[in-house]
Design a protein around this motif. Structure first.
Motif, PDB file in Angstrom:
ATOM      1  N   HIS A  73       0.813  -1.215   0.000  1.00  0.00           N
ATOM      2  CA  HIS A  73       0.000   0.000   0.000  1.00  0.00           C
ATOM      3  C   HIS A  73       0.851   1.272   0.000  1.00  0.00           C
ATOM      4  O   HIS A  73       0.312   2.368  -0.186  1.00  0.00           O
ATOM      5  CB  HIS A  73      -0.952   0.005   1.199  1.00  0.00           C
ATOM      6  N   LYS A  74       2.166   1.137   0.187  1.00  0.00           N
ATOM      7  CA  LYS A  74       3.047   2.301   0.139  1.00  0.00           C
ATOM      8  C   LYS A  74       3.877   2.358  -1.140  1.00  0.00           C
ATOM      9  O   LYS A  74       4.721   3.236  -1.283  1.00  0.00           O
ATOM     10  CB  LYS A  74       3.982   2.317   1.353  1.00  0.00           C
ATOM     11  N   THR A  75       3.646   1.442  -2.055  1.00  0.00           N
ATOM     12  CA  THR A  75       4.358   1.447  -3.331  1.00  0.00           C
ATOM     13  C   THR A  75       3.770   2.524  -4.235  1.00  0.00           C
ATOM     14  O   THR A  75       2.553   2.632  -4.378  1.00  0.00           O
ATOM     15  CB  THR A  75       4.262   0.077  -4.001  1.00  0.00           C
ATOM     16  N   ARG A  76       4.633   3.309  -4.855  1.00  0.00           N
ATOM     17  CA  ARG A  76       4.200   4.402  -5.725  1.00  0.00           C
ATOM     18  C   ARG A  76       4.982   4.345  -7.046  1.00  0.00           C
ATOM     19  O   ARG A  76       6.200   4.172  -7.049  1.00  0.00           O
ATOM     20  CB  ARG A  76       4.444   5.770  -5.056  1.00  0.00           C
ATOM     21  N   VAL A  77       4.248   4.513  -8.154  1.00  0.00           N
ATOM     22  CA  VAL A  77       4.830   4.656  -9.486  1.00  0.00           C
ATOM     23  C   VAL A  77       4.492   6.067  -9.947  1.00  0.00           C
ATOM     24  O   VAL A  77       3.342   6.375 -10.249  1.00  0.00           O
ATOM     25  CB  VAL A  77       4.308   3.600 -10.461  1.00  0.00           C
ATOM     26  N   MET A  78       5.479   6.946  -9.987  1.00  0.00           N
ATOM     27  CA  MET A  78       5.271   8.378 -10.240  1.00  0.00           C
ATOM     28  C   MET A  78       5.939   8.763 -11.559  1.00  0.00           C
ATOM     29  O   MET A  78       7.157   8.676 -11.694  1.00  0.00           O
ATOM     30  CB  MET A  78       5.851   9.204  -9.087  1.00  0.00           C
ATOM     31  N   ARG A  79       5.117   9.171 -12.499  1.00  0.00           N
ATOM     32  CA  ARG A  79       5.639   9.582 -13.798  1.00  0.00           C
ATOM     33  C   ARG A  79       5.855  11.093 -13.811  1.00  0.00           C
ATOM     34  O   ARG A  79       5.567  11.792 -12.842  1.00  0.00           O
ATOM     35  CB  ARG A  79       4.709   9.131 -14.918  1.00  0.00           C
ATOM     36  N   ARG A  80       6.346  11.599 -14.929  1.00  0.00           N
ATOM     37  CA  ARG A  80       6.789  12.982 -14.995  1.00  0.00           C
ATOM     38  C   ARG A  80       5.644  13.966 -14.760  1.00  0.00           C
ATOM     39  O   ARG A  80       5.834  15.034 -14.200  1.00  0.00           O
ATOM     40  CB  ARG A  80       7.435  13.259 -16.343  1.00  0.00           C
ATOM     41  N   GLY A  81       4.437  13.646 -15.182  1.00  0.00           N
ATOM     42  CA  GLY A  81       3.326  14.584 -15.059  1.00  0.00           C
ATOM     43  C   GLY A  81       2.744  14.681 -13.672  1.00  0.00           C
ATOM     44  O   GLY A  81       1.904  15.557 -13.420  1.00  0.00           O
ATOM     45  N   THR A  82       3.149  13.811 -12.735  1.00  0.00           N
ATOM     46  CA  THR A  82       2.637  13.834 -11.372  1.00  0.00           C
ATOM     47  C   THR A  82       3.730  14.295 -10.416  1.00  0.00           C
ATOM     48  O   THR A  82       4.888  14.471 -10.800  1.00  0.00           O
ATOM     49  CB  THR A  82       2.148  12.434 -10.962  1.00  0.00           C
ATOM     50  N   ARG A  83       3.343  14.482  -9.155  1.00  0.00           N
ATOM     51  CA  ARG A  83       4.324  14.883  -8.141  1.00  0.00           C
ATOM     52  C   ARG A  83       5.150  13.674  -7.739  1.00  0.00           C
ATOM     53  O   ARG A  83       4.622  12.699  -7.207  1.00  0.00           O
ATOM     54  CB  ARG A  83       3.626  15.482  -6.919  1.00  0.00           C
ATOM     55  N   GLN A  84       6.453  13.738  -7.951  1.00  0.00           N
ATOM     56  CA  GLN A  84       7.373  12.654  -7.644  1.00  0.00           C
ATOM     57  C   GLN A  84       7.959  12.899  -6.257  1.00  0.00           C
ATOM     58  O   GLN A  84       8.897  13.659  -6.085  1.00  0.00           O
ATOM     59  CB  GLN A  84       8.464  12.571  -8.710  1.00  0.00           C
ATOM     60  N   ARG A  85       7.390  12.217  -5.264  1.00  0.00           N
ATOM     61  CA  ARG A  85       7.734  12.449  -3.857  1.00  0.00           C
ATOM     62  C   ARG A  85       8.441  11.229  -3.293  1.00  0.00           C
ATOM     63  O   ARG A  85       7.968  10.104  -3.428  1.00  0.00           O
ATOM     64  CB  ARG A  85       6.467  12.747  -3.052  1.00  0.00           C
ATOM     65  N   LEU A  86       9.589  11.474  -2.649  1.00  0.00           N
ATOM     66  CA  LEU A  86      10.368  10.414  -2.037  1.00  0.00           C
ATOM     67  C   LEU A  86      10.264  10.519  -0.519  1.00  0.00           C
ATOM     68  O   LEU A  86       9.320  11.097   0.012  1.00  0.00           O
ATOM     69  CB  LEU A  86      11.823  10.499  -2.494  1.00  0.00           C
ATOM     70  N   ALA A  87      11.253   9.982   0.196  1.00  0.00           N
ATOM     71  CA  ALA A  87      11.212   9.966   1.654  1.00  0.00           C
ATOM     72  C   ALA A  87      11.353  11.362   2.219  1.00  0.00           C
ATOM     73  O   ALA A  87      11.918  12.264   1.589  1.00  0.00           O
ATOM     74  CB  ALA A  87      12.328   9.062   2.191  1.00  0.00           C
ATOM     75  N   ALA A  88      10.830  11.553   3.437  1.00  0.00           N
ATOM     76  CA  ALA A  88      10.954  12.810   4.197  1.00  0.00           C
ATOM     77  C   ALA A  88      10.358  13.996   3.457  1.00  0.00           C
ATOM     78  O   ALA A  88      10.806  15.129   3.630  1.00  0.00           O
ATOM     79  CB  ALA A  88      12.414  13.092   4.551  1.00  0.00           C
ATOM     80  N   GLY A  89       9.345  13.771   2.632  1.00  0.00           N
ATOM     81  CA  GLY A  89       8.671  14.871   1.949  1.00  0.00           C
ATOM     82  C   GLY A  89       9.489  15.559   0.884  1.00  0.00           C
ATOM     83  O   GLY A  89       9.249  16.731   0.579  1.00  0.00           O
ATOM     84  N   VAL A  90      10.465  14.865   0.272  1.00  0.00           N
ATOM     85  CA  VAL A  90      11.326  15.454  -0.755  1.00  0.00           C
ATOM     86  C   VAL A  90      10.675  15.246  -2.123  1.00  0.00           C
ATOM     87  O   VAL A  90      10.325  14.115  -2.487  1.00  0.00           O
ATOM     88  CB  VAL A  90      12.728  14.828  -0.728  1.00  0.00           C
ATOM     89  N   VAL A  91      10.504  16.323  -2.872  1.00  0.00           N
ATOM     90  CA  VAL A  91       9.936  16.286  -4.217  1.00  0.00           C
ATOM     91  C   VAL A  91      11.071  16.472  -5.213  1.00  0.00           C
ATOM     92  O   VAL A  91      11.912  17.365  -5.061  1.00  0.00           O
ATOM     93  CB  VAL A  91       8.871  17.387  -4.394  1.00  0.00           C
ATOM     94  N   VAL A  92      11.115  15.621  -6.269  1.00  0.00           N
ATOM     95  CA  VAL A  92      12.256  15.603  -7.190  1.00  0.00           C
ATOM     96  C   VAL A  92      11.826  15.808  -8.639  1.00  0.00           C
ATOM     97  O   VAL A  92      12.509  15.336  -9.548  1.00  0.00           O
ATOM     98  CB  VAL A  92      13.027  14.269  -7.053  1.00  0.00           C
TER      99      VAL A  92
END
Length: 391
Positions: free
Chosen positions: A183-202
């Motif tokens: 339930h915590k797995t995320r697939v984030m493509r370029r058009g969406t918000r790409q968020r990693l650990a500790a609230g970091v957006v890349v």
């Protein structure tokens, strides 16, 4: 004390896998997130019970691999692991909440918060990092790990196999003694918000998410206006240190964006230092009306040869800081409103241009239709004349 000696004397000298960025000197959340900036696809996985998954048997095998004899290894393993009491599982509140696998995992494991647990967890996850790095390399992708957060990024090859890739990552983690939380797995493509650990957006570069940035900014502003005690809702023992850590985290991710936060925090710390000082007591001889005009907080009459007034005057540094903050807010609001006005003017100009072009197209089509109708009517009139003109 014994764990610290074991950490600095032995464990810290053994290097984990290059993909590990958590709990390492010279590595941090920025080095973990930088490889994923401006990538077509980013995938994030989370390991369940990261420290509890490292059992005493794995720590024992690690010390044996490092060359320690069998007579010393059990004592060292017992020193850095912990065990959940069996009576806890028999309590009514926890009855039926742990299956056999979870109970086996909680027998003896690395305790969260111990000095040696992060370094030992990184070393015990070496084979996991090696397998996942090889899997990512087979698809021309990038892999890094920050504690229990796994991150991958790549191009078209990874994007086309995103569904099966998640299954492969979960299978490798299960083989190495860990488990992935689906339930915590995320697939984030370029058009969406790409968020990693500790609230970091890349999406473009490593940055703090807008929600956490606005929350921190509001907390600092309210600390200046209403005092830090009103914002310590979680009951931190050292709330100022907690705020300083949050500001340092934001500054590490984006220095330019966090300059205003640092200034507000400095003002907050100055206020705390001023409030901690005792108020100055000024002794003077003046009329009571004049003393009230100067803003005296309390007048105390004392006996003596004359009428001596003890003026207890408060320090008014808070009001000056509030005025500076409000002036800065008004300037920033004026700049924002100006930018919004310019953006609205440009959008209105573009809309007018678009409407004008549409109007010209409609007028041209209307002229074309009229021309075709005129030609049709002329042809119909000329057809009977041509028929009558035939012999």
């Amino acid at each position: 004390m014994a764990q610290h000696k074991l950490l600095h004397g032995l464990i810290a000298h053994v290097s984990p896998h290059e993909a590990a960025h958590g709990f390492r000197r010279g590595r941090n959340i920025v080095s973990f997130a930088t490889p994923y900036a401006n990538r077509p696809i980013v995938m994030r996985f989370d390991l369940a019970d990261f420290f509890a998954s490292v059992t005493e048997a794995r720590v024992h095998a690690l010390f044996r691999t490092l060359g320690y004899p069998a007579a010393v290894t059990p004592a060292m393993s017992a020193l850095v692991t912990n065990r959940v009491p069996n009576g806890l599982f028999r309590m009514q509140a926890f009855d039926g909440k742990f299956d056999w696998t979870e109970r086996q995992r909680l027998n003896r494991h690395l305790p969260q918060g111990a000095a040696t647990s992060p370094a030992l967890a990184n070393l015990c996850a070496f084979r996991l990092d090696m397998r996942l790095a090889a899997l990512a390399q087979s698809l021309s992708a990038t892999y890094t790990r920050y504690a229990d957060d796994l991150a991958f990024s790549g191009g078209e090859r990874l994007s086309s196999r995103a569904d099966s890739f998640g299954i492969q990552v979960a299978a490798i983690a299960l083989e190495k003694g860990f488990s992935v939380q689906p339930h915590k797995t995320r697939v984030m493509r370029r058009g969406t918000r790409q968020r990693l650990a500790a609230g970091v957006v890349v999406n473009r570069h490593p940055n703090l998410s807008r929600k956490r940035f606005d929350t921190l900014k509001a907390t600092l502003t309210n600390c200046v206006r209403h005092g830090p005690a009103s914002q310590n809702r979680d009951g931190h023992r050292d709330f100022r240190a907690s705020l300083a850590g949050q500001v340092a985290h934001a500054s590490m991710l984006n220095r330019a964006r966090s300059d205003s936060q640092i200034a507000v925090l400095a003002q907050h710390l100055q206020i705390q230092a001023l409030e901690a000082q005792p108020r100055h007591v000024v002794r003077c001889q003046m009329p009571a009306r004049r003393a009230r005009f100067l803003g005296a907080e309390r007048l105390q009459r004392t006996g003596g040869l004359g009428e001596q007034l003890h003026l207890r005057a408060p320090l008014h540094h808070n009001e000056a800081i509030h005025r500076r903050i409000h002036a800065r807010s008004r300037r920033q609001q004026a700049v924002v409103e100006k930018d919004r006005g310019l953006a609205l003017a440009h959008r209105l100009r573009d809309a007018r241009t678009f409407v004008g072009r549409q109007h010209d197209d409609i007028a041209a089509k209307h002229d074309m239709i009229l021309e075709e109708q005129t030609r049709f009517l002329i042809d119909r009139r000329e057809q009977p004349r041509a028929a009558n003109a035939r012999p």
